[in-house]
Design an enzyme around this catalytic site. Structure first.
Site, PDB file in Angstrom:
ATOM      1  N   ALA A 146       0.877  -1.174   0.000  1.00  0.00           N
ATOM      2  CA  ALA A 146       0.000   0.000   0.000  1.00  0.00           C
ATOM      3  C   ALA A 146       0.915   1.224   0.000  1.00  0.00           C
ATOM      4  O   ALA A 146       2.080   1.141   0.409  1.00  0.00           O
ATOM      5  CB  ALA A 146      -0.880  -0.019   1.237  1.00  0.00           C
ATOM      6  N   GLY A 175       0.675  -5.042   0.752  1.00  0.00           N
ATOM      7  CA  GLY A 175      -0.479  -5.130  -0.150  1.00  0.00           C
ATOM      8  C   GLY A 175      -0.164  -5.865  -1.439  1.00  0.00           C
ATOM      9  O   GLY A 175      -1.065  -6.412  -2.077  1.00  0.00           O
ATOM     10  N   GLU A 191      -0.495  -9.423  -0.544  1.00  0.00           N
ATOM     11  CA  GLU A 191      -1.937  -9.661  -0.354  1.00  0.00           C
ATOM     12  C   GLU A 191      -2.654  -9.740  -1.701  1.00  0.00           C
ATOM     13  O   GLU A 191      -3.548 -10.555  -1.889  1.00  0.00           O
ATOM     14  CB  GLU A 191      -2.521  -8.539   0.510  1.00  0.00           C
TER      15      GLU A 191
HETATM   16  N1  COA Z   1       4.674   3.242  -0.691  1.00  0.00           N
HETATM   17  C1  COA Z   1       5.096   4.401  -1.219  1.00  0.00           C
HETATM   18  N2  COA Z   1       6.266   4.545  -1.867  1.00  0.00           N
HETATM   19  C2  COA Z   1       7.017   3.442  -1.997  1.00  0.00           C
HETATM   20  C3  COA Z   1       6.641   2.200  -1.482  1.00  0.00           C
HETATM   21  C4  COA Z   1       5.405   2.115  -0.811  1.00  0.00           C
HETATM   22  N3  COA Z   1       4.937   0.964  -0.310  1.00  0.00           N
HETATM   23  N4  COA Z   1       7.614   1.303  -1.739  1.00  0.00           N
HETATM   24  C5  COA Z   1       8.561   1.954  -2.425  1.00  0.00           C
HETATM   25  N5  COA Z   1       8.213   3.260  -2.579  1.00  0.00           N
HETATM   26  C6  COA Z   1       8.985   4.315  -3.251  1.00  0.00           C
HETATM   27  C7  COA Z   1      10.184   4.753  -2.428  1.00  0.00           C
HETATM   28  O1  COA Z   1       9.795   5.696  -1.439  1.00  0.00           O
HETATM   29  C8  COA Z   1      11.070   5.331  -3.493  1.00  0.00           C
HETATM   30  O2  COA Z   1      10.599   6.638  -3.818  1.00  0.00           O
HETATM   31  P1  COA Z   1      11.666   7.833  -4.069  1.00  0.00           P
HETATM   32  O3  COA Z   1      12.383   7.417  -5.331  1.00  0.00           O
HETATM   33  O4  COA Z   1      10.806   9.026  -4.241  1.00  0.00           O
HETATM   34  O5  COA Z   1      12.577   7.832  -2.873  1.00  0.00           O
HETATM   35  C9  COA Z   1      10.781   4.462  -4.712  1.00  0.00           C
HETATM   36  O6  COA Z   1       9.539   3.816  -4.448  1.00  0.00           O
HETATM   37  C10 COA Z   1      11.834   3.389  -4.922  1.00  0.00           C
HETATM   38  O7  COA Z   1      11.973   2.638  -3.713  1.00  0.00           O
HETATM   39  P2  COA Z   1      13.358   2.462  -2.901  1.00  0.00           P
HETATM   40  O8  COA Z   1      13.014   2.225  -1.466  1.00  0.00           O
HETATM   41  O9  COA Z   1      14.272   3.577  -3.227  1.00  0.00           O
HETATM   42  O10 COA Z   1      13.910   1.136  -3.598  1.00  0.00           O
HETATM   43  P3  COA Z   1      14.900   0.061  -2.937  1.00  0.00           P
HETATM   44  O11 COA Z   1      15.331  -0.805  -4.043  1.00  0.00           O
HETATM   45  O12 COA Z   1      15.955   0.745  -2.140  1.00  0.00           O
HETATM   46  O13 COA Z   1      14.005  -0.783  -1.915  1.00  0.00           O
HETATM   47  C11 COA Z   1      12.004  -1.971  -1.209  1.00  0.00           C
HETATM   48  C12 COA Z   1      12.930  -1.568  -2.401  1.00  0.00           C
HETATM   49  C13 COA Z   1      10.771  -2.664  -1.799  1.00  0.00           C
HETATM   50  C14 COA Z   1      12.738  -2.949  -0.294  1.00  0.00           C
HETATM   51  C15 COA Z   1      11.608  -0.699  -0.440  1.00  0.00           C
HETATM   52  O14 COA Z   1      11.100   0.257  -1.348  1.00  0.00           O
HETATM   53  C16 COA Z   1      10.555  -0.935   0.613  1.00  0.00           C
HETATM   54  O15 COA Z   1      10.861  -1.451   1.668  1.00  0.00           O
HETATM   55  N6  COA Z   1       9.288  -0.505   0.326  1.00  0.00           N
HETATM   56  C17 COA Z   1       8.230  -0.562   1.285  1.00  0.00           C
HETATM   57  C18 COA Z   1       7.743  -1.981   1.457  1.00  0.00           C
HETATM   58  C19 COA Z   1       6.653  -2.027   2.507  1.00  0.00           C
HETATM   59  O16 COA Z   1       6.877  -1.820   3.685  1.00  0.00           O
HETATM   60  N7  COA Z   1       5.437  -2.338   2.053  1.00  0.00           N
HETATM   61  C20 COA Z   1       4.311  -2.502   2.924  1.00  0.00           C
HETATM   62  C21 COA Z   1       3.510  -1.272   2.986  1.00  0.00           C
HETATM   63  S1  COA Z   1       2.081  -1.560   3.987  1.00  0.00           S
END
Ligand code: COA
Length: 260
Positions: A66, A111, A114
């Protein structure tokens, strides 16, 4: 009507739905969830679509959860509505009545995991990572992750993944039953399309009733589930495809299902 955050394409009898916000790893914000609802209803009611593939745009992510920007500011009443909205859309996917294949091309977190679990089958690229990391944000899954994960992989593994919030590799996901198949990343879409086409050629009423019997049956007592199965078993006898399938077997030829 077009979509801002989704791509919806047709490949013969297969609908391909792509979550298209690659700049945020296809995170699901409210407009995307609302578009998803519309797209899913379109696919459900389009008789020409016999199977669906759901995937994410770009190389990196299926769906990274999400949208955390929305979660960060939500208040209790909105939070509940947010969860109910997502649960409703994922229920529509689970009960579309056609096979929906999640082609997991990268991160399927929160999400995203999910969404994949609401699909009928999951094919993962060998590079995919799955998990329910909500606990690390101080929240819990809100799109039925606590429920579908436990039903798919059992209570013990579900609690491990939900409490640790850790990511699992595609190989581990396969081992615990979270995904059905793992394929090399370069072959993910071709394999998913091959599987979708195979399922699209099956008799659609039987396919719909199998999905219905499994989904509904798991939520009621064994006795009631068997009764449901018997009723659907009887109903399927009303189809031309049942006559064609059984006749083809007895005549030692390939069945030609018409979808009636
Ligand atoms: N919601 C909003 N933005 C998100 C997102 C999310 N769930 N997941 C990734 N993004 C965004 C990041 O903020 C980043 O934006 P930016 O370029 O403006 O900084 C962009 O997507 C790229 O992600 P980034 O974190 O830089 O990539 P990464 O390769 O370093 O890491 C993940 C990848 C998937 C491990 C990491 O993005 C992450 O942990 N995301 C959240 C996962 C999460 O907790 N999901 C459950 C939500 S309930």
């Amino acid at each position: 009507m077009g979509f801002e955050n989704l791509l919806l394409e047709r490949d013969g009898a297969v609908g391909v739905l792509t979550i298209n916000r690659p700049q945020v790893l296809n995170a699901l914000n409210t407009p995307t969830i609302d578009e998803l609802r519309r797209a899913v209803l379109d696919l459900k009611h389009d008789a020409g679509v016999r199977a669906v593939i759901v995937t994410g745009a770009g190389e990196k992510a299926f769906v990274a959860g999400a949208d955390i920007n929305e979660l960060a500011v939500q208040r209790p009443v909105e939070g509940k509505e947010h969860a109910l909205r997502g649960q409703h859309v994922f229920d529509l996917i689970e009960n579309m009545g056609k096979p929906v294949i999640a082609a997991i091309n990268g991160y399927a977190l929160g999400g995203g995991c999910e969404l994949a679990m609401a699909c009928t089958l999951r094919v993962a690229a060998d590079t995919a990572r799955l998990g329910q990391p909500e606990v690390n944000l101080g929240i819990i899954p809100g799109y039925a992750g606590t429920q579908r994960l436990a039903r798919l992989v059992g209570k013990g593994v579900a609690l491990d993944l939900l409490l640790s919030g850790r990511q699992v590799t595609a190989a581990e996901a396969l081992q615990v039953g979270l995904v059905n198949r793992v394929v090399p990343a370069a072959e993910l879409m071709s394999e998913s399309k091959r599987l979708a086409s195979e399922l699209a050629a099956k008799p659609p009423v039987a396919v719909r009733y199998i999905i219905e019997a499994v989904n509904r049956g798991l939520e009621v007592s064994f006795d009631k589930a068997q009764f449901l199965e018997a009723t659907l078993f009887g109903l399927v006898a009303s189809t031309d495809d049942m006559r064609e399938g059984t006749a083809a077997f007895l005549e030692k030829r390939k069945a030609d299902f018409k979808g009636r």
